[in-house]
Motif scaffolding. Sequence first.
Motif: not given
Lengths: 357, 357
Positions: A116-125
């Motif tokens: 339920k935490l506000p989250s984000t997504s990102r491409a990380i190598t």
Amino acid sequence: CLAYRLLLPKQAQPGVSRASQGRRQLLSRASVAALSVGAGAGTLGLVRGYLTNYTSYDGTKTYSRNNITSPITPNNEHYVVTQNVVDPAPNTDLWRLEVTGLVNTPGTYTYAEVQKLPSTSRAITLECIANGTGDHLLSTAIWQGVTLRTLLEHHGGPQAGARYAAFYSVDGYNVSLPLDELLALDALLAWRMNGAELPQRHGFPMRVLAPGHYGEENPKWLTRVELTDHFVGGLYSDQGWYNGPLHTISRIDRPRGHVPFGQAIEVGGIAFAGNRGIQKVEVSADKGLTWHQATLQPPLSQDSWVLWTWQWSPALPGAYQLTCRATDGTGETQTSHMQGTVPKGATGYHVVNTQVG
Amino acid sequence: CLAYRLLLPKQAQPGVSRASQGRRQLLSRASVAALSVGAGAGTLGLVRGYLTNYTSYDGTKTYSRNNITSPITPNNEHYVVTQNVVDPAPNTDLWRLEVTGLVNTPGTYTYAEVQKLPSTSRAITLECIANGTGDHLLSTAIWQGVTLRTLLEHHGGPQAGARYAAFYSVDGYNVSLPLDELLALDALLAWRMNGAELPQRHGFPMRVLAPGHYGEENPKWLTRVELTDHFVGGLYSDQGWYNGPLHTISRIDRPRGHVPFGQAIEVGGIAFAGNRGIQKVEVSADKGLTWHQATLQPPLSQDSWVLWTWQWSPALPGAYQLTCRATDGTGETQTSHMQGTVPKGATGYHVVNTQVG
């Protein structure tokens, strides 16, 4: 199966006694190895033997299909390196994420509360510090989670004097990194990987992504974030492994082997410089005498590798050596100095031999 | 550039007068076209002319590199189809997401507030209803957003009598789908795509993902979710386009053209059946006389395409026809009945000609 991590003498860290370091490490390792060999003080010699023989930096590598590296690596193909004989499989009924130390309002979360935490997504190598020049211990995924910044805001922010974040894992693994740096690189505590629940071997239920740092500083099976006023040490940094920003690298994925003469040849591969990004990739077919600028694909994020290609039309058939080099986002070109992986991470140009015609 | 969407007469929907439908559509189209041709009642004839000539289902297709389809399509290669002459570019200072109609506590969100909603991410394959057999108007991305279920829970849930959700977009586009079905397929309202901010042409700042439904029922540039007790209609369904569950398809990506004789040949491609999943893919090299079972890669989610391969060793050189067919998760095999895209979505086997030796 090389036990790289035991090759180096431990190094004392300022402010931490060697005795307490050694005890903590031994206990944490024992608690993991005990899963497979049984617990108890009498087994510690056996435990050490197990670790020496069976733990290593040898990982499951990721090779590209048909010599084309995909911008995103599927979860079941993402490289894996572990310190454990048996990786932990936390029970989410018991698992908790603890936020503690020099934070204004400490607290804990269940796995359900984490969602339920506000989250984000990102491409990380991610790249293993043991990834050799031209090697395949690196992969890219899209990680979804809460940023460390947002998490700390939920706890009233850091107290004055908080200078480091220490991450503790279910398997006793720990890492300590400067708080300012973690906030600047927007570190992520992730519970989803490429749109799926985090797989067990990638750190279920939660792991750290610290872009720009080798994989060993991106701990899996996270259970505690603690803000501290001093460097706490960590399993690998305690042993003298380099833990600065990762080196700029580039790799040639294709061509491989024999290539017919008289047609354009696509040379292609990847380049990576952590969170510094890639500005330029150059290829030489004459051992560095002349360099040709490759075409870069737009990366999926600032923290992701860059895919590149160069159309090569050799004037004559023959044996060639292809070499590549990358320039990072700050304008610095990768060094040609050849350096092995132990203990500072590999450097040097990747060279591939090709027979044309 | 074919104006497919204007080929079909509009069909009346129960409970909605034709007059109000026509007016709503015309106004919504005009408001978009006005961006490029100027607003006002006097320009409606001109607007219609523009739409007839320049809007269509022709989209930007996604071809696979080296005939290998990647499990995830990078954002800049994801197929795009639009109804608009000029796509909207909402200003996030003004944009709002409105949750309204038969919901217990209606409300609105700013773009910043949307980021704070609990979100999840999932690989979902989108396919255009105009995707012909073996064609490339389909792609897969990892979408991050709030599920419709979670969003409605934040608003006290649906009221008794809520049977449909109607989605309204910034460009006047609208879609109406049964609420039960949307909840069962765990529809997502997404603001990130493959770890990046949703690109403008993919519906920034927010779009709907309704797995198992053709792309036209996954509206972009979302601005309002309204629960209703009746079917509200939609731009394409009003015109008679099929809007049931999408058909099971499979595609052969390789080999292409001439292949040397005497070595194993990898045949590979994709299969897709919306949210029903893929159970089996078979390949025939003798026009359907015998079928060989392909190896499936694990899909990234239940809503994602499946990549498959089959190692083929033809006994003799010659001209071959390769055919594939998929069986969905319910055990139903795709139909061999050839059907064009208008107005029900394409069906039929994909056939590829190959010269061996």
